[in-house]
Scaffold this active site. Structure first.
Site, PDB file in Angstrom:
ATOM      1  N   ARG A  98     -14.054 -26.717 -15.288  1.00 55.02           N
ATOM      2  CA  ARG A  98     -13.588 -25.970 -16.609  1.00 55.02           C
ATOM      3  C   ARG A  98     -12.092 -25.800 -16.333  1.00 55.02           C
ATOM      4  NH1 ARG A  98     -15.509 -20.601 -19.681  1.00 55.02           N
ATOM      5  NH2 ARG A  98     -17.286 -22.456 -20.143  1.00 55.02           N
TER       6      ARG A  98
ATOM      7  N   HIS B  89     -16.898 -28.899 -24.995  1.00 57.86           N
ATOM      8  CA  HIS B  89     -17.913 -28.186 -24.422  1.00 57.86           C
ATOM      9  C   HIS B  89     -19.295 -28.932 -24.335  1.00 57.86           C
ATOM     10  CE1 HIS B  89     -19.217 -24.894 -21.881  1.00 57.86           C
ATOM     11  NE2 HIS B  89     -19.289 -23.748 -22.723  1.00 57.86           N
TER      12      HIS B  89
ATOM     13  N   GLN C  63     -22.368 -27.160 -23.062  1.00 59.00           N
ATOM     14  CA  GLN C  63     -23.177 -25.749 -24.156  1.00 59.00           C
ATOM     15  C   GLN C  63     -24.114 -26.424 -25.141  1.00 59.00           C
ATOM     16  OE1 GLN C  63     -22.204 -22.417 -24.074  1.00 59.00           O
ATOM     17  NE2 GLN C  63     -24.175 -22.526 -25.787  1.00 59.00           N
TER      18      GLN C  63
ATOM     19  N   ASP D 162     -18.476 -19.466 -33.619  1.00 55.51           N
ATOM     20  CA  ASP D 162     -17.786 -19.390 -32.141  1.00 55.51           C
ATOM     21  C   ASP D 162     -16.882 -18.349 -32.353  1.00 55.51           C
ATOM     22  OD1 ASP D 162     -17.207 -19.359 -29.477  1.00 55.51           O
ATOM     23  OD2 ASP D 162     -16.270 -21.499 -29.496  1.00 55.51           O
TER      24      ASP D 162
ATOM     25  N   CYS E   6     -22.402 -19.618 -28.718  1.00 53.28           N
ATOM     26  CA  CYS E   6     -22.223 -19.897 -27.508  1.00 53.28           C
ATOM     27  C   CYS E   6     -22.106 -18.734 -26.454  1.00 53.28           C
ATOM     28  CB  CYS E   6     -21.187 -21.220 -26.955  1.00 53.28           C
ATOM     29  SG  CYS E   6     -19.499 -20.537 -27.445  1.00 53.28           S
TER      30      CYS E   6
ATOM     31  N   ARG F 205     -28.693 -22.888 -20.623  1.00 56.40           N
ATOM     32  CA  ARG F 205     -27.469 -23.439 -20.029  1.00 56.40           C
ATOM     33  C   ARG F 205     -27.946 -23.803 -18.610  1.00 56.40           C
ATOM     34  NH1 ARG F 205     -22.360 -22.198 -21.364  1.00 56.40           N
ATOM     35  NH2 ARG F 205     -21.804 -23.944 -19.693  1.00 56.40           N
TER      36      ARG F 205
HETATM   37  N1   CP Z   1     -20.754 -20.275 -23.331  1.00 57.54           N
HETATM   38  C1   CP Z   1     -19.774 -20.130 -22.384  1.00 57.54           C
HETATM   39  O1   CP Z   1     -19.349 -21.264 -21.633  1.00 57.54           O
HETATM   40  O2   CP Z   1     -19.694 -19.120 -21.533  1.00 57.54           O
HETATM   41  P1   CP Z   1     -18.935 -18.753 -20.463  1.00 57.54           P
HETATM   42  O3   CP Z   1     -17.342 -18.944 -20.852  1.00 57.54           O
HETATM   43  O4   CP Z   1     -19.205 -17.350 -19.970  1.00 57.54           O
HETATM   44  O5   CP Z   1     -18.970 -19.623 -19.306  1.00 57.54           O
HETATM   45  N1  NVA Z   2     -14.187 -21.780 -27.867  1.00 61.51           N
HETATM   46  C1  NVA Z   2     -14.366 -21.055 -26.619  1.00 61.51           C
HETATM   47  C2  NVA Z   2     -15.578 -21.041 -26.134  1.00 61.51           C
HETATM   48  C3  NVA Z   2     -15.976 -20.281 -24.927  1.00 61.51           C
HETATM   49  C4  NVA Z   2     -17.203 -20.549 -24.151  1.00 61.51           C
HETATM   50  C5  NVA Z   2     -13.292 -21.259 -25.807  1.00 61.51           C
HETATM   51  O1  NVA Z   2     -12.881 -22.332 -25.816  1.00 61.51           O
HETATM   52  O2  NVA Z   2     -12.679 -19.934 -25.541  1.00 61.51           O
END
Ligand code: CP
Ligand code: NVA
Length: 301
Positions: A107, A134, A137, A218, A259, A287
């Protein structure tokens, strides 16, 4: 090398296989305790590195638990604690990690970091979120939709809010899984131009959600957005909140997804998040199952 970098970069048949496998693996566990192993232990003897340069709850825990259920071992690494965060190149990090582990999930911020990791790793790399997308997700979201309502192909999915990284993976998925995607949000927060042709824009949220089978939103401020943009974004996005009045314009049996993490009563009201349309905690659970299928595909197991 079977990297899982984005939904539009993965073969349709492979994506379908992963969703079907995820549902089969979930069913096979049949409510056993979360720490109990799967019967077939496909990742026995395998080591998986999970690298986080941003916070995470779901991605961190679901990958870690998923690997252990499949008989493998994990190493959870914070980017800031690695030499990566102190000037070592991504390429060298990728080459070194490939000597120790069988699979890398990362990530990170820039998509270029993920791509460089994949280019120089000699083991599969999985995208655990970048500023741009992502994919894990949306694999879980497609699985969740199909569990509740059957095939997603031909259905109307409406995204209300910021045209962000999670939207981008929905747009990639629309092309691959054959659903119809509508974006409703303010023009300054339109999706990345690379996604043109994968969705339709309707500025008025009530018009956009008419006939929707699935409504998604989101956070209004993503992890990579500067906090200084918070107030401006809230002002731009307030009219796109998913509330009971907006959900009432969708089909009566429409699902609601987010998400998570959510900012309750900003992008969606608690009434909707905890209401009869919402499947947000099934999404979170899936997930785990979807990523187990992604990891097996990457490793050919
Ligand atoms: N939806 C998601 O990716 O959550 P986290 O940021 O908690 O991993
Ligand atoms: N759009 C959000 C998703 C988190 C899972 C971010 O990137 O922070």
């Amino acid at each position: 090398m079977a990297h899982f970098l984005d939904i539009d970069k993965t073969e349709k048949s492979a994506l379908r296989g992963m969703i079907d496998n995820a549902i089969a693996m979930k069913t096979a566990r049949n409510g056993r305790p979360k720490g109990a192993p799967d019967d077939d232990l496909p990742l026995a003897g395998h080591m998986v590195a999970l690298i986080f340069e941003k916070p995470s709850t779901r991605t961190r825990v679901s990958f870690d638990v998923g690997v252990r259920q499949m008989g493998g071992e994990t190493m959870v690494l914070s980017g800031a604690d690695m030499q990566l965060g102190h000037g070592e190149t991504i390429a060298d990090t990728a080459r070194v990690l490939s000597r120790y582990v069988d699979l890398i999930m990362i990530r990170t911020f820039e998509e270029a970091t993920l791509l460089e990791m994949a280019e120089h790793a000699s083991v599969p790399v999985i995208n655990g979120l970048t500023n741009a997308s992502h994919p894990c997700q949306i694999m879980a979201d497609v699985m969740t939709y199909e569990e509740h309502r059957g095939p997603i192909a031909g259905k109307k999915v409406v995204w209300s809010g910021d045209g962000n990284n999670v939207f981008a993976s929905f747009a990639h998925a629309a092309g691959q899984f054959g659903f119809d995607l509508t974006f409703t949000g303010p023009e300054p927060l339109d999706p990345d131009p690379s996604l043109h042709g994968l969705y339709t824009t309707v500025r008025n949220p009530e018009e956009a959600v008419a006939g929707a089978d699935l409504v998604v939103t989101d956070t209004w401020v993503s992890m990579h957005d500067p906090q200084s943009a918070r107030e401006r974004r809230h002002n731009q996005l307030r009219g796109y909140q998913v509330n009971a009045a907006l959900m009432a314009k969708a089909k009566p049996d429409a699902l609601f997804m987010h998400c998570l993490p959510a900012h309750r009563d900003d992008e969606a009201t608690s009434e909707v998040m905890d209401g009869p349309h919402s499947v947000i905690f099934d999404e979170a659970e899936n997930r785990l199952h979807a990523q187990k299928a992604v990891m097996r595909w990457c490793l050919g197991l």
